[in-house]
Design an enzyme around this catalytic site. Structure first.
Site, PDB file in Angstrom:
ATOM      1  N   SER A 143       0.855  -1.196   0.000  1.00 19.31           N
ATOM      2  CA  SER A 143       0.000   0.000   0.000  1.00 19.31           C
ATOM      3  C   SER A 143       0.888   1.242   0.000  1.00 19.31           C
ATOM      4  O   SER A 143       2.097   1.148   0.291  1.00 19.31           O
ATOM      5  CB  SER A 143      -0.860  -0.024   1.271  1.00 19.31           C
ATOM      6  OG  SER A 143      -1.479   1.220   1.497  1.00 19.31           O
ATOM      7  N   TYR A 156      -3.874  -0.717   9.904  1.00 23.10           N
ATOM      8  CA  TYR A 156      -3.658  -0.945   8.465  1.00 23.10           C
ATOM      9  C   TYR A 156      -2.242  -0.513   8.087  1.00 23.10           C
ATOM     10  O   TYR A 156      -1.508  -1.245   7.417  1.00 23.10           O
ATOM     11  CB  TYR A 156      -4.703  -0.151   7.674  1.00 23.10           C
ATOM     12  CG  TYR A 156      -4.673  -0.390   6.186  1.00 23.10           C
ATOM     13  CD1 TYR A 156      -5.292  -1.497   5.616  1.00 23.10           C
ATOM     14  CD2 TYR A 156      -4.031   0.501   5.325  1.00 23.10           C
ATOM     15  CE1 TYR A 156      -5.273  -1.713   4.248  1.00 23.10           C
ATOM     16  CE2 TYR A 156      -3.995   0.298   3.957  1.00 23.10           C
ATOM     17  CZ  TYR A 156      -4.626  -0.811   3.421  1.00 23.10           C
ATOM     18  OH  TYR A 156      -4.601  -1.023   2.055  1.00 23.10           O
TER      19      TYR A 156
HETATM   20  P1  NAP Z   1     -11.645  -4.874  -1.375  1.00 23.72           P
HETATM   21  O1  NAP Z   1     -12.574  -4.790  -2.518  1.00 23.72           O
HETATM   22  O2  NAP Z   1     -12.089  -4.476  -0.020  1.00 23.72           O
HETATM   23  O3  NAP Z   1     -10.992  -6.314  -1.348  1.00 23.72           O
HETATM   24  C1  NAP Z   1     -10.434  -6.889  -0.202  1.00 23.72           C
HETATM   25  C2  NAP Z   1     -10.497  -8.392  -0.362  1.00 23.72           C
HETATM   26  O4  NAP Z   1      -9.979  -9.010   0.829  1.00 23.72           O
HETATM   27  C3  NAP Z   1     -11.942  -8.860  -0.518  1.00 23.72           C
HETATM   28  O5  NAP Z   1     -11.987  -9.963  -1.382  1.00 23.72           O
HETATM   29  C4  NAP Z   1     -12.280  -9.276   0.889  1.00 23.72           C
HETATM   30  O6  NAP Z   1     -13.331 -10.184   0.989  1.00 23.72           O
HETATM   31  C5  NAP Z   1     -10.965  -9.925   1.280  1.00 23.72           C
HETATM   32  N1  NAP Z   1     -10.924 -10.182   2.701  1.00 23.72           N
HETATM   33  C6  NAP Z   1     -10.898  -9.293   3.714  1.00 23.72           C
HETATM   34  N2  NAP Z   1     -10.972  -9.928   4.895  1.00 23.72           N
HETATM   35  C7  NAP Z   1     -11.050 -11.262   4.619  1.00 23.72           C
HETATM   36  C8  NAP Z   1     -11.146 -12.428   5.396  1.00 23.72           C
HETATM   37  N3  NAP Z   1     -11.212 -12.399   6.730  1.00 23.72           N
HETATM   38  N4  NAP Z   1     -11.214 -13.625   4.765  1.00 23.72           N
HETATM   39  C9  NAP Z   1     -11.183 -13.702   3.414  1.00 23.72           C
HETATM   40  N5  NAP Z   1     -11.094 -12.629   2.633  1.00 23.72           N
HETATM   41  C10 NAP Z   1     -11.017 -11.420   3.214  1.00 23.72           C
HETATM   42  O7  NAP Z   1     -10.450  -3.905  -1.677  1.00 23.72           O
HETATM   43  P2  NAP Z   1      -9.239  -3.989  -2.715  1.00 23.72           P
HETATM   44  O8  NAP Z   1      -8.850  -2.598  -2.948  1.00 23.72           O
HETATM   45  O9  NAP Z   1      -9.534  -4.863  -3.863  1.00 23.72           O
HETATM   46  O10 NAP Z   1      -8.136  -4.625  -1.767  1.00 23.72           O
HETATM   47  C11 NAP Z   1      -7.252  -5.631  -2.189  1.00 23.72           C
HETATM   48  C12 NAP Z   1      -5.911  -5.406  -1.503  1.00 23.72           C
HETATM   49  O11 NAP Z   1      -5.334  -4.203  -1.987  1.00 23.72           O
HETATM   50  C13 NAP Z   1      -6.010  -5.250   0.004  1.00 23.72           C
HETATM   51  O12 NAP Z   1      -4.924  -5.904   0.631  1.00 23.72           O
HETATM   52  C14 NAP Z   1      -5.897  -3.751   0.198  1.00 23.72           C
HETATM   53  O13 NAP Z   1      -5.395  -3.415   1.446  1.00 23.72           O
HETATM   54  C15 NAP Z   1      -4.911  -3.414  -0.913  1.00 23.72           C
HETATM   55  N6  NAP Z   1      -4.874  -2.018  -1.312  1.00 23.72           N
HETATM   56  C16 NAP Z   1      -5.968  -1.399  -1.828  1.00 23.72           C
HETATM   57  C17 NAP Z   1      -5.865  -0.062  -2.205  1.00 23.72           C
HETATM   58  C18 NAP Z   1      -7.013   0.696  -2.778  1.00 23.72           C
HETATM   59  O14 NAP Z   1      -6.869   1.912  -2.971  1.00 23.72           O
HETATM   60  N7  NAP Z   1      -8.127   0.100  -3.086  1.00 23.72           N
HETATM   61  C19 NAP Z   1      -4.663   0.617  -2.059  1.00 23.72           C
HETATM   62  C20 NAP Z   1      -3.596  -0.049  -1.524  1.00 23.72           C
HETATM   63  C21 NAP Z   1      -3.689  -1.366  -1.168  1.00 23.72           C
HETATM   64  P3  NAP Z   1     -14.851  -9.650   1.252  1.00 23.72           P
HETATM   65  O15 NAP Z   1     -15.321  -9.108  -0.062  1.00 23.72           O
HETATM   66  O16 NAP Z   1     -15.529 -10.885   1.694  1.00 23.72           O
HETATM   67  O17 NAP Z   1     -14.750  -8.596   2.319  1.00 23.72           O
END
Ligand code: NAP
Length: 251
Positions: A143, A156
């Site tokens: 991140s 986080y």
């Molecule tokens: P997201 O749509 O919230 O996706 C997060 C994923 O992690 C979802 O599939 C979620 O499942 C899963 N997850 C969370 N807790 C879980 C658990 N206990 N068991 C199984 N699965 C779990 O957001 P995203 O942006 O695609 O995030 C993906 C990664 O990128 C994350 O690590 C996030 O921190 C990182 N990231 C995102 C951004 C951004 O700007 N979006 C920036 C930097 C880093 P559910 O749908 O069931 O909750």
């Protein structure tokens, strides 16, 4: 483009049901890999998108808030496609709260998914590949808060800073086995993870103003870096985290 070809590889992607994880599943399927999507809910949408580009998709249902599910993930991949060559530690959660009010319970919720499971799943994946003498690739989704402090998301930030360090630490130990451990640090991407700040118009605009490319990222923006780090094109890249942030960190 053979260097980027993933044909015959098995890729495990956590958090495969939505957002960045879903886009990575589609990207790897387009590059020829068999996809093992790990999620705590159904991955029907991702499965359909993977099959649309000619890929194969197997689902492993697992709640990643505990390490007890880890062996079932490696077994699920091997049972479905006979190997486990690529692991993307993508699943992650964020809880927004002033640091002064964070409870131990909430702190542990975030650390368990974003840090503890990332380490122990990587360990199980490495054990499997070391035992079978197979080269492999691990990609940790870091991140901007692997580099910066953030606001109201201390657990986080702690977890994402930790996995950037872990990316380096695991490279140092596992490079000798042909395992590359790298990271991708996405900038501000339009997914569920950032829903709350997208809905806060002032915050959304303030972030936008600081992004040199003048737009928020979309899940598809991650596809190129994800394929690169999973493929032979990155065989001598190890222990490094690539920012895919529209220039955010350069500012
Ligand atoms: P997201 O749509 O919230 O996706 C997060 C994923 O992690 C979802 O599939 C979620 O499942 C899963 N997850 C969370 N807790 C879980 C658990 N206990 N068991 C199984 N699965 C779990 O957001 P995203 O942006 O695609 O995030 C993906 C990664 O990128 C994350 O690590 C996030 O921190 C990182 N990231 C995102 C951004 C951004 O700007 N979006 C920036 C930097 C880093 P559910 O749908 O069931 O909750």
């Amino acid at each position: 483009m053979k260097l980027f070809d993933l044909t015959g590889k098995t890729a495990i992607i956590t958090g495969a049901n939505t957002g960045l994880g879903q886009a990575i599943c589609v990207a790897y399927a387009e590059a020829g890999a068999n996809i093992v999507g790990v999620a705590r809910r159904d991955c029907e949408e991702t499965k359909a998108l993977v099959e649309k580009v000619g890929g194969k998709f197997a689902e492993v249902r697992a709640d990643l808030s505990s390490t007890s599910v880890i062996n079932s993930i490696i077994e699920g991949a091997v049972n479905a496609f006979g190997s486990a060559d690529i692991l993307v530690n993508n699943a992650g959660m964020i809880l927004r709260c002033d640091a002064i009010d964070v409870t131990e319970e909430d702190w542990m919720k975030v650390i368990n998914v974003n840090e503890n499971v990332v380490f122990f799943l990587s360990q199980a994946f490495a054990k499997y590949n070391i035992l079978n003498k197979r080269p492999a690739k691990i990609i940790n989704i870091c991140s901007m808060l692997s580099y910066q402090g953030g606001i109201r998301v201390p657990a986080y930030t702690a977890s994402k800073s930790a996995i950037l360090g872990l990316t380096r630490a695991l490279c140092n130990e596992w490079a000798q086995y042909g395992i590359n451990v790298n990271g991708i640090a996405p900038g501000y991407m339009e997914t569920n993870n950032t829903k709350q700040i997208q809905e806060d118009k002032d915050r959304y605009e303030a972030i936008l103003e600081r992004i040199p490319q003048a737009r928020w990222g979309k899940p598809e923006d991650l596809m190129g870096a994800a394929i690169f780090l999973a493929s032979d094109a990155s065989n001598y890249v190890n222990g490094f985290t690539i920012a895919v942030d529209g220039g955010w960190l350069a500012r």
